[in-house]
Scaffold this motif. Sequence first.
Motif, PDB file in Angstrom:
ATOM      1  N   ALA A  73      -4.631   6.720  -3.871  1.00 16.16           N
ATOM      2  CA  ALA A  73      -4.103   5.363  -3.588  1.00 16.16           C
ATOM      3  C   ALA A  73      -5.202   4.472  -2.628  1.00 16.16           C
ATOM      4  O   ALA A  73      -5.231   3.219  -3.126  1.00 16.16           O
ATOM      5  CB  ALA A  73      -2.838   5.757  -2.864  1.00 16.16           C
ATOM      6  N   GLY A  74      -5.823   5.059  -1.928  1.00 12.92           N
ATOM      7  CA  GLY A  74      -6.815   4.086  -1.145  1.00 12.92           C
ATOM      8  C   GLY A  74      -7.773   3.554  -2.045  1.00 12.92           C
ATOM      9  O   GLY A  74      -8.248   2.372  -2.042  1.00 12.92           O
TER      10      GLY A  74
ATOM     11  N   THR B 110      -3.968  12.510  -2.682  1.00 15.28           N
ATOM     12  CA  THR B 110      -3.013  11.370  -3.053  1.00 15.28           C
ATOM     13  C   THR B 110      -3.334  10.099  -2.239  1.00 15.28           C
ATOM     14  O   THR B 110      -3.408   9.063  -2.777  1.00 15.28           O
ATOM     15  CB  THR B 110      -1.345  11.732  -3.049  1.00 15.28           C
ATOM     16  OG1 THR B 110      -1.180  12.972  -4.047  1.00 15.28           O
ATOM     17  CG2 THR B 110      -0.471  10.735  -3.458  1.00 15.28           C
ATOM     18  N   ALA B 111      -3.542  10.686  -1.080  1.00 11.82           N
ATOM     19  CA  ALA B 111      -3.792   9.246  -0.173  1.00 11.82           C
ATOM     20  C   ALA B 111      -5.426   8.844  -0.734  1.00 11.82           C
ATOM     21  O   ALA B 111      -5.287   7.349  -0.678  1.00 11.82           O
ATOM     22  CB  ALA B 111      -3.931   9.708   1.051  1.00 11.82           C
TER      23      ALA B 111
ATOM     24  N   SER C  32       1.241   6.761  -6.815  1.00  8.79           N
ATOM     25  CA  SER C  32       0.192   7.842  -7.037  1.00  8.79           C
ATOM     26  C   SER C  32       0.992   9.198  -7.029  1.00  8.79           C
ATOM     27  O   SER C  32       0.535  10.131  -7.622  1.00  8.79           O
ATOM     28  CB  SER C  32      -0.839   7.566  -5.949  1.00  8.79           C
ATOM     29  OG  SER C  32      -1.368   6.358  -5.996  1.00  8.79           O
TER      30      SER C  32
ATOM     31  N   ALA D 290       0.942  -1.274   0.035  1.00  7.93           N
ATOM     32  CA  ALA D 290       0.048  -0.015  -0.002  1.00  7.93           C
ATOM     33  C   ALA D 290       0.996   1.307  -0.085  1.00  7.93           C
ATOM     34  O   ALA D 290       0.602   2.249  -0.526  1.00  7.93           O
ATOM     35  CB  ALA D 290      -0.774   0.112   1.300  1.00  7.93           C
ATOM     36  N   SER D 291       2.094   1.213   0.631  1.00  7.05           N
ATOM     37  CA  SER D 291       2.781   2.383   0.771  1.00  7.05           C
ATOM     38  C   SER D 291       3.354   2.307  -0.640  1.00  7.05           C
ATOM     39  O   SER D 291       3.761   3.677  -1.213  1.00  7.05           O
ATOM     40  CB  SER D 291       4.064   2.009   1.561  1.00  7.05           C
ATOM     41  OG  SER D 291       3.726   2.151   2.885  1.00  7.05           O
TER      42      SER D 291
ATOM     43  N   ALA E 284       1.574   8.832   3.692  1.00  2.00           N
ATOM     44  CA  ALA E 284       1.226  10.236   3.642  1.00  2.00           C
ATOM     45  C   ALA E 284       1.712  10.857   4.746  1.00  2.00           C
ATOM     46  O   ALA E 284       2.032  12.273   4.712  1.00  2.00           O
ATOM     47  CB  ALA E 284      -0.213  10.089   3.651  1.00  2.00           C
TER      48      ALA E 284
ATOM     49  N   TYR F 121      -3.838  -1.699   4.247  1.00  2.00           N
ATOM     50  CA  TYR F 121      -3.414  -0.947   3.309  1.00  2.00           C
ATOM     51  C   TYR F 121      -3.846   0.466   3.810  1.00  2.00           C
ATOM     52  O   TYR F 121      -3.032   1.420   3.481  1.00  2.00           O
ATOM     53  CB  TYR F 121      -4.499  -1.094   2.042  1.00  2.00           C
ATOM     54  CG  TYR F 121      -4.250  -2.453   1.429  1.00  2.00           C
ATOM     55  CD1 TYR F 121      -3.237  -3.056   1.645  1.00  2.00           C
ATOM     56  CD2 TYR F 121      -5.556  -3.066   0.616  1.00  2.00           C
ATOM     57  CE1 TYR F 121      -3.186  -4.509   0.720  1.00  2.00           C
ATOM     58  CE2 TYR F 121      -5.483  -4.263  -0.017  1.00  2.00           C
ATOM     59  CZ  TYR F 121      -4.079  -5.007   0.004  1.00  2.00           C
ATOM     60  OH  TYR F 121      -4.032  -6.162  -0.492  1.00  2.00           O
TER      61      TYR F 121
ATOM     62  N   ILE G 102      -0.947   3.423   3.576  1.00  2.00           N
ATOM     63  CA  ILE G 102      -1.066   4.506   2.899  1.00  2.00           C
ATOM     64  C   ILE G 102      -0.861   5.747   3.813  1.00  2.00           C
ATOM     65  O   ILE G 102      -0.361   6.672   3.731  1.00  2.00           O
ATOM     66  CB  ILE G 102      -2.563   4.615   2.164  1.00  2.00           C
ATOM     67  CG1 ILE G 102      -2.551   3.783   1.082  1.00  2.00           C
ATOM     68  CG2 ILE G 102      -3.061   6.103   1.643  1.00  2.00           C
ATOM     69  CD1 ILE G 102      -3.462   3.443   0.399  1.00  2.00           C
ATOM     70  N   ARG G 103      -1.526   5.686   5.038  1.00  2.00           N
ATOM     71  CA  ARG G 103      -1.615   6.511   6.174  1.00  2.00           C
ATOM     72  C   ARG G 103      -0.029   6.920   6.532  1.00  2.00           C
ATOM     73  O   ARG G 103       0.289   8.021   6.564  1.00  2.00           O
ATOM     74  CB  ARG G 103      -2.195   6.039   7.401  1.00  2.00           C
ATOM     75  CG  ARG G 103      -2.518   7.383   8.275  1.00  2.00           C
ATOM     76  CD  ARG G 103      -3.469   6.997   9.319  1.00  2.00           C
ATOM     77  NE  ARG G 103      -3.360   8.167  10.304  1.00  2.00           N
ATOM     78  CZ  ARG G 103      -4.458   9.097  10.387  1.00  2.00           C
ATOM     79  NH1 ARG G 103      -5.333   9.215   9.449  1.00  2.00           N
ATOM     80  NH2 ARG G 103      -4.263   9.962  11.450  1.00  2.00           N
TER      81      ARG G 103
ATOM     82  N   TYR H 253       0.967   4.346  -2.768  1.00  2.00           N
ATOM     83  CA  TYR H 253       0.980   5.597  -2.431  1.00  2.00           C
ATOM     84  C   TYR H 253       2.358   6.563  -3.256  1.00  2.00           C
ATOM     85  O   TYR H 253       1.829   7.457  -3.787  1.00  2.00           O
ATOM     86  CB  TYR H 253       0.993   6.013  -0.928  1.00  2.00           C
ATOM     87  CG  TYR H 253       1.112   7.512  -0.648  1.00  2.00           C
ATOM     88  CD1 TYR H 253       0.014   7.786  -0.367  1.00  2.00           C
ATOM     89  CD2 TYR H 253       2.102   8.334  -0.673  1.00  2.00           C
ATOM     90  CE1 TYR H 253      -0.114   9.494  -0.183  1.00  2.00           C
ATOM     91  CE2 TYR H 253       2.331   9.516  -0.240  1.00  2.00           C
ATOM     92  CZ  TYR H 253       1.086  10.201  -0.150  1.00  2.00           C
ATOM     93  OH  TYR H 253       1.215  11.559   0.102  1.00  2.00           O
TER      94      TYR H 253
END
Length: 144
Positions: A75-76, A71-72, A59, A52-53, A126, A118, A122-123, A56
């Motif tokens: 990606a999500g 962007t997050a 993205s 998931a990173s 970000a 995920y 992503i968090r 991101y």
Amino acid sequence: MTRVHSTPSRPRSRPAWLALSIALIGIGLVWRLVPLGLPRFALKYGGSLLWASMVYSLSAALLPRWSIAATATVAGLVALSIELLRLYHQPWLDAFRLTLPGALLLGRIFSPWNLVAYAAGIRAAAWCEWLIARRNLPYRQPPA
């Protein structure tokens, strides 16, 4: 002195984000394929977090002028779409999922827990970008 708390006006560096994506792919491959002696939970969900990173970072490379939040969100949505794609079955798609590239890119079995991993990945990506961007903001003199 105070810092400016707005988002930077300059776009992201595509080469830097692509390099980060490649690095995350390498780390993820080692994580998943090299016997590191990790607990099963860390192996499974750590790989999902790294994936998931990477989503991101790709993205961010493709959308260099978009905000961190936008962007997050993209990606999500990509991660969610790929996870939901696991619920769709066609012989050719299932055959691809049985290959190593198919398993690494699309996964094999739907799991709501993957969505949690995920979101965490992503968090985290970000948040790291936000910290770096905040740190690089220029200083301004406070108004007199």
